[in-house]
Scaffold this motif. Sequence first.
Motif, mmCIF file in Angstrom:
data_model
loop_
_atom_site.group_PDB
_atom_site.id
_atom_site.type_symbol
_atom_site.label_atom_id
_atom_site.label_comp_id
_atom_site.label_asym_id
_atom_site.label_seq_id
_atom_site.Cartn_x
_atom_site.Cartn_y
_atom_site.Cartn_z
ATOM 1 N N ALA A 8 0.804 -1.023 -0.101
ATOM 2 C CA ALA A 8 0.118 0.120 0.040
ATOM 3 C C ALA A 8 0.901 1.300 -0.012
ATOM 4 C CB ALA A 8 -1.025 0.018 1.125
ATOM 5 N N SER A 9 0.895 1.953 -1.079
ATOM 6 C CA SER A 9 1.638 3.100 -1.284
ATOM 7 C C SER A 9 1.131 4.423 -1.775
ATOM 8 C CB SER A 9 2.896 2.934 -2.351
ATOM 9 O OG SER A 9 3.840 3.898 -2.438
ATOM 10 N N LYS A 10 0.598 5.432 -1.029
ATOM 11 C CA LYS A 10 0.131 6.483 -1.307
ATOM 12 C C LYS A 10 0.848 7.317 -2.780
ATOM 13 C CE LYS A 10 -2.657 10.273 0.503
ATOM 14 N NZ LYS A 10 -3.117 10.726 1.670
ATOM 15 N N HIS A 11 2.126 7.489 -2.429
ATOM 16 C CA HIS A 11 2.878 8.408 -3.331
ATOM 17 C C HIS A 11 4.114 7.683 -4.138
ATOM 18 C CE1 HIS A 11 0.683 11.934 -2.248
ATOM 19 N NE2 HIS A 11 0.850 11.666 -0.785
ATOM 20 N N GLY A 12 4.113 6.320 -4.021
ATOM 21 C CA GLY A 12 4.831 5.743 -4.600
ATOM 22 C C GLY A 12 6.208 5.279 -4.066
ATOM 23 N N ALA A 13 6.713 5.706 -2.949
ATOM 24 C CA ALA A 13 7.919 5.404 -2.283
ATOM 25 C C ALA A 13 8.007 3.952 -2.106
ATOM 26 C CB ALA A 13 8.481 6.390 -1.256
ATOM 27 N N THR A 14 6.878 3.549 -1.311
ATOM 28 C CA THR A 14 6.827 2.182 -0.711
ATOM 29 C C THR A 14 6.527 1.157 -1.635
ATOM 30 O OG1 THR A 14 5.735 3.215 1.333
ATOM 31 C CG2 THR A 14 5.608 1.022 1.069
ATOM 32 N N LYS A 15 5.958 1.670 -2.691
ATOM 33 C CA LYS A 15 5.803 0.657 -3.962
ATOM 34 C C LYS A 15 7.184 0.217 -4.386
ATOM 35 C CE LYS A 15 3.728 0.230 -8.639
ATOM 36 N NZ LYS A 15 2.719 0.778 -9.517
ATOM 37 N N TYR A 58 1.329 6.602 7.768
ATOM 38 C CA TYR A 58 0.830 7.929 7.835
ATOM 39 C C TYR A 58 0.248 8.121 9.309
ATOM 40 C CZ TYR A 58 1.325 8.017 2.933
ATOM 41 O OH TYR A 58 2.120 7.992 1.515
ATOM 42 N N PHE A 59 0.647 8.875 10.023
ATOM 43 C CA PHE A 59 -0.005 8.983 11.153
ATOM 44 C C PHE A 59 0.159 7.910 12.237
ATOM 45 C CE2 PHE A 59 -1.670 12.261 8.648
ATOM 46 C CZ PHE A 59 -1.289 13.475 8.918
ATOM 47 N N GLY A 60 1.268 7.198 12.011
ATOM 48 C CA GLY A 60 1.328 5.819 12.925
ATOM 49 C C GLY A 60 0.601 4.567 12.516
ATOM 50 N N ARG A 61 0.100 4.701 11.195
ATOM 51 C CA ARG A 61 -0.848 3.850 10.723
ATOM 52 C C ARG A 61 -0.460 3.484 9.291
ATOM 53 N NH1 ARG A 61 -6.001 2.385 12.801
ATOM 54 N NH2 ARG A 61 -6.374 2.189 10.606
ATOM 55 N N TRP A 62 -0.727 2.117 8.900
ATOM 56 C CA TRP A 62 -0.939 1.758 7.384
ATOM 57 C C TRP A 62 -2.119 2.468 6.777
ATOM 58 C CZ3 TRP A 62 0.443 -4.065 6.378
ATOM 59 C CH2 TRP A 62 1.969 -4.241 6.590
ATOM 60 N N PRO A 63 -2.292 2.513 5.529
ATOM 61 C CA PRO A 63 -3.306 3.164 4.862
ATOM 62 C C PRO A 63 -4.476 1.929 4.969
ATOM 63 C CG PRO A 63 -1.622 3.170 3.325
ATOM 64 C CD PRO A 63 -1.105 2.502 4.574
ATOM 65 N N ASN A 64 -5.714 2.644 4.790
ATOM 66 C CA ASN A 64 -7.068 1.819 4.809
ATOM 67 C C ASN A 64 -7.129 0.359 3.928
ATOM 68 O OD1 ASN A 64 -8.140 3.663 7.096
ATOM 69 N ND2 ASN A 64 -9.464 4.739 5.550
ATOM 70 N N GLU A 65 -6.342 0.814 2.718
ATOM 71 C CA GLU A 65 -6.515 -0.495 1.885
ATOM 72 C C GLU A 65 -5.591 -1.367 2.457
ATOM 73 O OE1 GLU A 65 -3.820 2.457 -0.333
ATOM 74 O OE2 GLU A 65 -5.544 2.523 0.688
ATOM 75 N N ALA A 66 -4.484 -1.185 3.204
ATOM 76 C CA ALA A 66 -3.658 -2.140 3.739
ATOM 77 C C ALA A 66 -4.392 -2.882 4.879
ATOM 78 C CB ALA A 66 -2.386 -1.595 4.195
ATOM 79 N N ASN A 67 -4.958 -2.254 5.889
ATOM 80 C CA ASN A 67 -5.772 -2.750 6.707
ATOM 81 C C ASN A 67 -6.993 -3.607 6.388
ATOM 82 O OD1 ASN A 67 -3.835 -1.609 8.836
ATOM 83 N ND2 ASN A 67 -5.064 0.273 8.434
ATOM 84 N N ASP A 68 -7.524 -3.039 5.319
ATOM 85 C CA ASP A 68 -8.749 -3.855 4.720
ATOM 86 C C ASP A 68 -8.142 -5.331 4.278
ATOM 87 O OD1 ASP A 68 -10.195 -1.810 5.566
ATOM 88 O OD2 ASP A 68 -10.649 -1.089 3.297
ATOM 89 N N SER A 87 7.244 1.951 5.798
ATOM 90 C CA SER A 87 8.057 2.795 5.387
ATOM 91 C C SER A 87 7.485 4.374 5.674
ATOM 92 C CB SER A 87 8.439 2.802 3.959
ATOM 93 O OG SER A 87 7.440 3.078 3.068
ATOM 94 N N GLY A 88 8.450 5.158 5.888
ATOM 95 C CA GLY A 88 8.062 6.472 6.030
ATOM 96 C C GLY A 88 8.853 7.467 6.846
ATOM 97 N N PRO A 89 9.458 7.315 7.590
ATOM 98 C CA PRO A 89 10.301 8.334 8.333
ATOM 99 C C PRO A 89 11.303 9.242 7.535
ATOM 100 C CG PRO A 89 11.189 6.162 9.206
ATOM 101 C CD PRO A 89 9.697 5.808 8.323
ATOM 102 N N VAL A 90 11.387 10.060 7.621
ATOM 103 C CA VAL A 90 12.421 11.342 6.987
ATOM 104 C C VAL A 90 12.898 12.204 8.122
ATOM 105 C CG1 VAL A 90 11.531 10.994 4.676
ATOM 106 C CG2 VAL A 90 10.582 12.947 6.077
ATOM 107 N N ALA A 91 13.809 12.582 8.100
ATOM 108 C CA ALA A 91 14.515 13.445 9.025
ATOM 109 C C ALA A 91 15.338 14.489 8.433
ATOM 110 C CB ALA A 91 15.019 12.630 10.364
ATOM 111 N N PRO A 92 15.563 15.985 8.761
ATOM 112 C CA PRO A 92 16.455 16.511 8.448
ATOM 113 C C PRO A 92 18.072 15.972 8.296
ATOM 114 C CG PRO A 92 15.387 17.524 10.046
ATOM 115 C CD PRO A 92 14.979 16.168 10.264
ATOM 116 N N ASP A 93 18.884 16.433 7.366
ATOM 117 C CA ASP A 93 20.226 16.009 7.286
ATOM 118 C C ASP A 93 20.927 15.652 8.573
ATOM 119 O OD1 ASP A 93 20.042 15.481 4.498
ATOM 120 O OD2 ASP A 93 21.007 17.726 4.269
ATOM 121 N N GLY A 94 21.638 14.837 8.975
ATOM 122 C CA GLY A 94 22.299 14.251 10.347
ATOM 123 C C GLY A 94 21.646 13.923 11.238
#
Length: 168
Positions: A8-15, A58-68, A87-94
Amino acid sequence: MRIAVAVASKHGATKEIGHAVVERLRELGHDVTEHDMASTSAEDLDEAEALVLGGAVYFGRWPNEANDLVDDLTDRVDGRPVWLFSSGPVAPDGEPTSVEESTIAIDGTMTALDAREHVMFGGRLDKTVLSFVERAVARALRAPDADTRDWDTIRAWADHVDEALRAS
């Protein structure tokens, strides 16, 4: 071995992470099918001898289609080995890119599918593809445009799945 990888990937990165897992498992000799959870049913995965399921967080959960899909799979796993990734976390450099797995609502999924493991990979954030609300949230959280996916780690995890399947 026949393996189904469903993501389940909303914007393609997890795909893209799921595709890297598919490609590596194929290189290792497995017959792997690739599925988008938004258009896949539990029945579509019945032929697989093992399952790898992934979801963007997203906000600590998988998308609805994944849970379904997980809900529909619960009675269909029948002892097949299951691995999960998020997948999901990003952080500033360092700064570290990981999040505490305890902040992700995955325990119920682990239990429902009797999953062997859950791993968390870094994600990608490209604000140009976000909705207005998503951009506002990213701005409020000071989330940077970043790609924190570690492809070597992702491929190594696919190797780990392969090793576990060969050992069983």
